[in-house]
Design a protein around this motif. Structure first.
Motif, PDB file in Angstrom:
ATOM      1  N   GLU A 242       2.102   4.116   3.298  1.00  0.00           N
ATOM      2  CA  GLU A 242       3.240   3.810   2.434  1.00  0.00           C
ATOM      3  C   GLU A 242       4.037   2.603   2.935  1.00  0.00           C
ATOM      4  OE1 GLU A 242       7.239   5.939   0.572  1.00  0.00           O
ATOM      5  OE2 GLU A 242       5.721   7.140   1.630  1.00  0.00           O
ATOM      6  N   GLU A 243       4.298   2.533   4.274  1.00  0.00           N
ATOM      7  CA  GLU A 243       5.080   1.414   4.800  1.00  0.00           C
ATOM      8  C   GLU A 243       4.336   0.087   4.639  1.00  0.00           C
ATOM      9  OE1 GLU A 243       3.306   3.669   8.389  1.00  0.00           O
ATOM     10  OE2 GLU A 243       4.197   4.114   6.438  1.00  0.00           O
ATOM     11  N   GLU A 244       2.999   0.115   4.702  1.00  0.00           N
ATOM     12  CA  GLU A 244       2.220  -1.101   4.484  1.00  0.00           C
ATOM     13  C   GLU A 244       2.258  -1.503   3.015  1.00  0.00           C
ATOM     14  OE1 GLU A 244      -1.583  -1.729   6.870  1.00  0.00           O
ATOM     15  OE2 GLU A 244      -1.411   0.461   6.858  1.00  0.00           O
ATOM     16  N   GLN A 245       2.205  -0.489   2.147  1.00  0.00           N
ATOM     17  CA  GLN A 245       2.264  -0.779   0.717  1.00  0.00           C
ATOM     18  C   GLN A 245       3.546  -1.517   0.361  1.00  0.00           C
ATOM     19  OE1 GLN A 245       1.817   2.873  -1.432  1.00  0.00           O
ATOM     20  NE2 GLN A 245      -0.401   2.991  -1.116  1.00  0.00           N
ATOM     21  N   VAL A 246       4.652  -1.075   0.936  1.00  0.00           N
ATOM     22  CA  VAL A 246       5.942  -1.706   0.668  1.00  0.00           C
ATOM     23  C   VAL A 246       5.906  -3.178   1.065  1.00  0.00           C
ATOM     24  CG1 VAL A 246       8.384  -1.764   1.313  1.00  0.00           C
ATOM     25  CG2 VAL A 246       7.270   0.428   0.838  1.00  0.00           C
ATOM     26  N   GLN A 247       5.294  -3.476   2.225  1.00  0.00           N
ATOM     27  CA  GLN A 247       5.173  -4.874   2.676  1.00  0.00           C
ATOM     28  C   GLN A 247       4.372  -5.699   1.680  1.00  0.00           C
ATOM     29  OE1 GLN A 247       3.709  -4.035   6.835  1.00  0.00           O
ATOM     30  NE2 GLN A 247       5.025  -5.776   7.280  1.00  0.00           N
ATOM     31  N   TRP A 248       3.256  -5.129   1.213  1.00  0.00           N
ATOM     32  CA  TRP A 248       2.402  -5.859   0.276  1.00  0.00           C
ATOM     33  C   TRP A 248       3.100  -6.037  -1.067  1.00  0.00           C
ATOM     34  CZ3 TRP A 248      -1.330  -8.827   1.685  1.00  0.00           C
ATOM     35  CH2 TRP A 248      -2.072  -8.535   2.821  1.00  0.00           C
ATOM     36  N   PHE A 249       3.841  -5.005  -1.531  1.00  0.00           N
ATOM     37  CA  PHE A 249       4.552  -5.133  -2.802  1.00  0.00           C
ATOM     38  C   PHE A 249       5.578  -6.266  -2.739  1.00  0.00           C
ATOM     39  CE2 PHE A 249       3.839  -0.324  -3.567  1.00  0.00           C
ATOM     40  CZ  PHE A 249       2.602  -0.589  -4.140  1.00  0.00           C
ATOM     41  N   ALA A 250       6.318  -6.333  -1.625  1.00  0.00           N
ATOM     42  CA  ALA A 250       7.323  -7.395  -1.468  1.00  0.00           C
ATOM     43  C   ALA A 250       6.650  -8.759  -1.462  1.00  0.00           C
ATOM     44  CB  ALA A 250       8.105  -7.185  -0.171  1.00  0.00           C
ATOM     45  N   TYR A 251       5.525  -8.846  -0.785  1.00  0.00           N
ATOM     46  CA  TYR A 251       4.756 -10.108  -0.716  1.00  0.00           C
ATOM     47  C   TYR A 251       4.254 -10.503  -2.106  1.00  0.00           C
ATOM     48  CZ  TYR A 251       0.738 -13.127   0.414  1.00  0.00           C
ATOM     49  OH  TYR A 251      -0.178 -14.152   0.472  1.00  0.00           O
ATOM     50  N   PHE A 252       3.641  -9.552  -2.815  1.00  0.00           N
ATOM     51  CA  PHE A 252       3.117  -9.833  -4.151  1.00  0.00           C
ATOM     52  C   PHE A 252       4.217 -10.286  -5.098  1.00  0.00           C
ATOM     53  CE2 PHE A 252      -0.622  -6.651  -3.614  1.00  0.00           C
ATOM     54  CZ  PHE A 252      -1.323  -7.600  -2.891  1.00  0.00           C
ATOM     55  N   ARG A 253       5.347  -9.586  -5.054  1.00  0.00           N
ATOM     56  CA  ARG A 253       6.430  -9.896  -5.978  1.00  0.00           C
ATOM     57  C   ARG A 253       6.931 -11.320  -5.793  1.00  0.00           C
ATOM     58  NH1 ARG A 253       8.437  -6.310  -9.069  1.00  0.00           N
ATOM     59  NH2 ARG A 253       7.822  -4.147  -8.842  1.00  0.00           N
ATOM     60  N   TYR A 254       6.938 -11.749  -4.557  1.00  0.00           N
ATOM     61  CA  TYR A 254       7.459 -13.103  -4.340  1.00  0.00           C
ATOM     62  C   TYR A 254       6.424 -14.168  -4.700  1.00  0.00           C
ATOM     63  CZ  TYR A 254       9.772 -17.174  -2.606  1.00  0.00           C
ATOM     64  OH  TYR A 254      10.344 -18.411  -2.540  1.00  0.00           O
ATOM     65  N   LYS A 272       6.640 -17.587   4.236  1.00  0.00           N
ATOM     66  CA  LYS A 272       6.342 -17.472   5.663  1.00  0.00           C
ATOM     67  C   LYS A 272       7.044 -16.256   6.268  1.00  0.00           C
ATOM     68  CE  LYS A 272       6.215 -20.106   9.974  1.00  0.00           C
ATOM     69  NZ  LYS A 272       6.597 -18.955  10.808  1.00  0.00           N
ATOM     70  N   GLY A 273       8.293 -16.030   5.859  1.00  0.00           N
ATOM     71  CA  GLY A 273       9.021 -14.867   6.360  1.00  0.00           C
ATOM     72  C   GLY A 273       8.334 -13.568   5.979  1.00  0.00           C
ATOM     73  N   LEU A 274       7.827 -13.492   4.744  1.00  0.00           N
ATOM     74  CA  LEU A 274       7.119 -12.297   4.299  1.00  0.00           C
ATOM     75  C   LEU A 274       5.795 -12.121   5.032  1.00  0.00           C
ATOM     76  CD1 LEU A 274       7.800 -12.670   0.466  1.00  0.00           C
ATOM     77  CD2 LEU A 274       8.686 -10.855   1.946  1.00  0.00           C
ATOM     78  N   VAL A 275       5.102 -13.234   5.261  1.00  0.00           N
ATOM     79  CA  VAL A 275       3.824 -13.170   5.991  1.00  0.00           C
ATOM     80  C   VAL A 275       4.048 -12.766   7.441  1.00  0.00           C
ATOM     81  CG1 VAL A 275       1.877 -14.552   6.845  1.00  0.00           C
ATOM     82  CG2 VAL A 275       2.658 -14.812   4.475  1.00  0.00           C
ATOM     83  N   ASP A 276       5.094 -13.292   8.044  1.00  0.00           N
ATOM     84  CA  ASP A 276       5.381 -12.984   9.452  1.00  0.00           C
ATOM     85  C   ASP A 276       5.705 -11.511   9.678  1.00  0.00           C
ATOM     86  OD1 ASP A 276       4.944 -15.592  10.107  1.00  0.00           O
ATOM     87  OD2 ASP A 276       7.058 -16.167  10.222  1.00  0.00           O
ATOM     88  N   ALA A 277       6.082 -10.806   8.604  1.00  0.00           N
ATOM     89  CA  ALA A 277       6.378  -9.382   8.733  1.00  0.00           C
ATOM     90  C   ALA A 277       5.105  -8.561   8.969  1.00  0.00           C
ATOM     91  CB  ALA A 277       7.095  -8.885   7.479  1.00  0.00           C
ATOM     92  N   PHE A 278       3.954  -9.150   8.627  1.00  0.00           N
ATOM     93  CA  PHE A 278       2.674  -8.472   8.858  1.00  0.00           C
ATOM     94  C   PHE A 278       2.173  -8.767  10.273  1.00  0.00           C
ATOM     95  CE2 PHE A 278       2.835  -9.052   4.275  1.00  0.00           C
ATOM     96  CZ  PHE A 278       2.246  -7.913   3.758  1.00  0.00           C
ATOM     97  N   LYS A 279       1.202  -7.986  10.709  1.00  0.00           N
ATOM     98  CA  LYS A 279       0.462  -8.340  11.918  1.00  0.00           C
ATOM     99  C   LYS A 279      -0.461  -9.492  11.559  1.00  0.00           C
ATOM    100  CE  LYS A 279       0.568  -3.722  13.994  1.00  0.00           C
ATOM    101  NZ  LYS A 279      -0.251  -2.570  14.463  1.00  0.00           N
ATOM    102  N   LYS A 280      -0.393 -10.579  12.315  1.00  0.00           N
ATOM    103  CA  LYS A 280      -1.010 -11.842  11.919  1.00  0.00           C
ATOM    104  C   LYS A 280      -2.500 -11.723  11.609  1.00  0.00           C
ATOM    105  CE  LYS A 280      -1.726 -16.600  13.455  1.00  0.00           C
ATOM    106  NZ  LYS A 280      -1.489 -17.588  14.536  1.00  0.00           N
ATOM    107  N   GLU A 281      -3.299 -11.270  12.545  1.00  0.00           N
ATOM    108  CA  GLU A 281      -4.747 -11.283  12.358  1.00  0.00           C
ATOM    109  C   GLU A 281      -5.212 -10.354  11.243  1.00  0.00           C
ATOM    110  OE1 GLU A 281      -6.945 -13.437  13.464  1.00  0.00           O
ATOM    111  OE2 GLU A 281      -5.202 -14.445  14.341  1.00  0.00           O
ATOM    112  N   PRO A 282      -4.718  -9.082  11.199  1.00  0.00           N
ATOM    113  CA  PRO A 282      -5.138  -8.225  10.080  1.00  0.00           C
ATOM    114  C   PRO A 282      -4.756  -8.802   8.714  1.00  0.00           C
ATOM    115  CG  PRO A 282      -4.191  -6.898  11.826  1.00  0.00           C
ATOM    116  CD  PRO A 282      -3.934  -8.328  12.191  1.00  0.00           C
ATOM    117  N   PHE A 283      -3.555  -9.401   8.638  1.00  0.00           N
ATOM    118  CA  PHE A 283      -3.134 -10.015   7.369  1.00  0.00           C
ATOM    119  C   PHE A 283      -4.082 -11.144   6.984  1.00  0.00           C
ATOM    120  CE2 PHE A 283      -1.008 -13.559   5.274  1.00  0.00           C
ATOM    121  CZ  PHE A 283      -0.518 -12.941   4.131  1.00  0.00           C
TER     122      PHE A 283
END
Length: 869
Positions: A242-254, A272-283
């Motif tokens: 669920e917490e990962e989904q929220v990150q992806w939803f915020a990224y997609f929306r922007y 960049k701020g939204l991308v940096d919220a993820f773990k770099k390599e998995p993202f």
């Protein structure tokens, strides 16, 4: 607010601005409305005046969208309708004028809402209610709904007020109610062309949370599932925590807010701020996988009762993908850049009847490649410019290359040299250690890559070692090596094409740069060391080739020069004596030296007496019937621009294939005429065939024709070689089945005359090679060159293979023999030495000759049925 009062103030200004908008083409992408003189009065008119104008725009647009009876029942007809009176029937001109007025209302509304207007909550709610009221339900409007209004601008107005004064309970209740409206629910296929309802939902939610210590809830965002890519991503997201989904939803929306030709700095910073919220390599790996999936996607065919069409990406998904690509601008690794380059190429590939699959995404890829660190991205752009067919895209890439060249203080051609990666090769060779095994990689001059495994004991192994397959780390490393091999093959092909086009530029390199970027370069050395070069110094000028680590002249003697003073250029036969050309050909054949592009055996096109007499144009390649799609694709690969002609009535009966030579400040025109016959067009309405006309050289500025005698020899020869290639490959005369498959009856004589007529320069060159080659082959006792044919004595019959078209006649009665070239060669000619790559016609002539020399062994029933009298 009383409408009569509004009309009193607005009428003269409204009409004046409307007239200016029509005169300046504002309604059709001309001068922006904000740059029209009278607009300043509206812009500076104060809150009351601007609010009144906005309300009038809304009311007027609603009224103009109604059917005529409903419009009159609404109580007033507006300014322009007063001119017409209250007739229930409108003329065509009146209807057109209503359409123009609607467009004018839209533009003025958008412009004013971009300015600062101090809306009170009640006023804003009243406007929203008015627009919602005409949502195609309460009032019967045509082709218009709530989602069509420029809602984003309206919301921005109230957002400013809330930040200054806060939001009342009434406003919050209304905003909450808005979010429950049907327009904001689910993920509809169509959001309206002026706003994105999903992003608007998030903006409204942020207003509701204004002043709260809580973060606004991130609403779910799923991609449209009309295409396979959307379905794949949605499934991937649903499987995440669920917490990962929220990150992806915020990224997609922007990122779905991406618009324009290139990203703004604000977009890049926020992304960049939204991308940096993820773990770099998995993202990065996830995005790479998603981008690769689009590259591998095929367009889908959709069948209806009357027709069919093709789709690729849903519009909203395409826009999200564009933002996703832009967000990758911060990554500069080889894999990411390679994936983006391949994605760009895929997105520019045309869909039948549609055009490029996703041009905006392709442009986004080009932007990221151009703005990557180092020269690797630029290298991909150099390759893409040679492979992509769209003229406007090649122009865009050229712009980025020019910018990069300017930054480095070099020419565009020099940056092409600088940006070629070596892939760790040493003159086309390298070894990769994988555990105890070694993979030897060898790039050949024909562009093929040999891969040889070596065991720990030094012996060769044919297949991938089991120890490498079973070790996950080694298997991953091998996967990367295979990807790199594909990339170096593409790069090699692009550099080969670039070198082939260098003839017309007549470039010269200092010996130092030539040695660095060509002679000893890991990749381009494979090209350079098989070409013939001219070494220039103050004392002498020598044509030479690089062999066994030294320069040799035409006799094989070692060339010694003061290399610091030497400049190097490509050798071209147009500047050589006939005896020199023949001598170099003899030496190449003696050495069995195959060139990656045709150089020593290159065709020459010199001015004829007829061309001197016609003065400004050549008819040498006129009156040919070409397959239009094949011609268009080939012209594009050679750097020409051409627009397909169709059966639709666009006013064109002819077009011009054009080659721009900015270095020479001239353009080349090859005139093309449509062949308009019944049913000779495809489902998209494009003519199958076109007819050729004259070739002209004109000045880049003004288009003034240039006398052919004033065109440099090498330019004339290379241009006519291109045109001869277009005819030689695309002519229906080359198609052995064209006559029997219907063709065009009125052009049967052309097919016959081309198939067995006089030889072109390409064919003459092919004949010269065959005359030298046949005596060395096993068919030498049964084959000979005679005029325009290669004659072959078979066991059943004797044959005449036309050296130009490769079509066949059988003796004694010149009966036509149809042999359709298979995708796989019927007779292997790989062991036959050919002095250059790329002449499929020469391979076909040899293949057919070898097949027919043993016609008693032919098993194909279609061919056998034709051999007997």
């Amino acid at each position: 607010m009383d409408m009569k009062e509004i009309l009193t103030e607005l009428t003269p200004l409204w009409l004046q601005l409307f007239l200016e908008a029509q005169q300046q083409g504002t309604l059709y992408s001309g001068t922006p409305i904000t740059q029209l003189p009278t607009y300043e009065t509206f812009k500076n008119g104060g809150d009351f005046f601007k609010k009144a104008t906005v309300e009038y725009c809304v009311d007027r647009f609603i009224t103009l969208s109604l059917p005529v009876p409903d419009r009159q029942q609404a109580g007033w007809d507006g300014v322009l309708s007063k001119i017409f009176g209250k007739n229930k029937e409108l003329t065509t001109e009146e209807i057109k004028l209503r359409g123009k007025e609607k467009r004018f209302c839209e533009l003025l509304l958008q412009a004013l809402l971009r300015t600062k207007i101090n809306y009170e909550e009640e006023e804003w709610i009243a406007l929203m209610q008015k627009m919602k009221f005409c949502d195609g339900k309460a009032v019967k409007m045509r082709y218009h709904s709530f989602a069509h209004w420029p809602l984003g601008f309206f919301v921005k107005q109230i957002e400013r007020r809330v930040k200054q004064k806060g939001a009342s309970a009434k406003l919050k209740n209304y905003l909450g109610e808005m979010l429950s409206w049907d327009d904001f629910q689910g993920n509809p296929k169509y959001y309206g062309w002026r706003t994105n309802m999903e992003k608007l939902k998030q903006n409204i939610q942020e207003i509701l949370m204004e002043g709260s210590s809580e973060k606004p809830e991130v609403l779910p965002y799923y991609l449209n599932e009309e295409d396979a890519w959307g379905r794949m991503i949605n499934q991937t997201i649903k499987e995440k925590k669920e917490e990962e989904q929220v990150q992806w939803f915020a990224y997609f929306r922007y990122i779905t807010s991406a618009n324009g030709g290139k990203p703004t700095q604000k977009f890049l910073k926020t992304a960049k701020g939204l991308v940096d919220a993820f773990k770099k390599e998995p993202f990065k790996e996830t995005i790479q996988e998603w981008l690769q999936a689009v590259t591998n996607m095929k367009e889908e065919r959709v069948d209806t009762e009357r027709w069919h069409y093709y789709t690729f990406l849903n519009t909203t998904n395409s826009n999200l993908l564009k933002g996703m690509v832009w967000s990758m601008v911060q990554f500069h690794d080889t894999k990411t850049l390679s994936i983006l380059a391949n994605l760009a190429e895929r997105c520019y590939r045309k869909i039948p009847g549609v055009g490029p699959a996703a041009a905006s995404v392709g442009n986004a890829c080009i932007y990221v490649l151009a703005n990557s660190r180092g020269l690797e991205g630029i290298s991909h752009l150099s390759r893409l410019r040679l492979r992509i067919k769209q003229a406007n895209t090649r122009k865009l890439i050229g712009k980025y290359l020019q910018e990069a060249a300017s930054k480095l203080g070099v020419t565009e051609e020099e940056i092409g040299d600088l940006s070629v990666p070596s892939y760790g090769l040493t003159e086309g060779y390298k070894e990769v250690l994988l555990g105890e095994y070694t993979l030897q990689i060898t790039l050949q001059s024909n562009g093929k890559v040999l891969q040889q495994w070596i065991k720990p004991d030094g012996k060769p192994q044919k297949t991938v070692p089991t120890a490498v397959k079973n070790d996950s780390k080694l298997a991953d490393k091998l996967k990367k090596v295979k990807l790199e091999v594909k990339e170096l093959q593409k790069t090699y092909a692009a550099q080969r094409d670039r070198l082939d086009r260098t003839f017309v530029l007549e470039r010269q390199w200092t010996y130092e740069n030539f040695e660095k970027y060509y002679l000893t370069h890991g990749l381009t050395a494979v090209l350079a060391q098989r070409m013939l070069w001219i070494l220039h110094s103050k004392e002498q000028e020598v044509s030479a080739l690089w062999r066994d680590g030294r320069w040799e002249d035409i006799q094989g003697a070692v060339v010694q020069m003061d290399w610091e003073q030497v400049k190097v250029s490509l050798w071209h036969p147009v500047y050589a004596e006939t005896t020199t050309i023949l001598a170099w050909r003899e030496r190449m054949e003696t050495l069995e030296w195959q060139q990656p592009i045709k150089q020593v055996f290159r065709e020459l096109y010199l001015l004829t007496d007829a061309e001197v007499n016609t003065r400004t144009y050549s008819n040498r390649m006129a009156a040919h019937l070409l397959k239009q799609h094949q011609f268009s694709a080939l012209a594009s690969t050679r750097g020409w621009t051409y627009s397909l002609m169709g059966a639709y009535d666009d006013g064109r009966e002819n077009d011009i294939a054009m080659l721009h030579l900015p270095e020479r400040k001239l353009k080349v025109e090859y005139w093309i005429n449509e062949v308009a016959t019944d049913d000779s067009f495809n489902d998209a309405g494009i003519w199958y065939y076109v007819a050729t006309d004259q070739v002209r050289f004109v000045r880049e500025e003004g288009g003034e024709p240039i006398p052919l005698v004033d065109i440099p020899k090498i330019i004339f020869s290379e241009v006519m070689r291109d045109v001869d290639l277009f005819v030689g490959v695309s002519s229906v005369g080359n198609d052995p089945e064209w006559r029997d498959n219907g063709g065009l009856p009125q052009y049967r004589d052309y097919w016959q005359s081309y198939s067995f007529g006089d030889l072109t320069e390409v064919a003459k060159n092919r004949k010269a090679i065959l005359e030298r080659l046949i005596p060395r082959l096993k068919i030498r006792n049964v084959a000979e060159v005679d005029g325009k044919f290669l004659k072959v004595k078979g066991k059943i019959r004797n044959y005449k293979i036309h050296i130009g078209s490769t079509n066949i006649l059988m003796e004694p009665n010149d009966q036509y023999l149809c042999i359709v070239p298979a995708r796989k060669k019927e007779v292997n000619t790989d062991k036959v030495f050919l002095p250059f790559e790329g002449d499929r016609g020469l391979s076909l002539v040899l293949s057919k000759a070898m097949l027919l020399s043993e016609d008693d062994k032919i098993e194909d029933p279609t061919i056998l049925s034709q051999l007997h009298y």
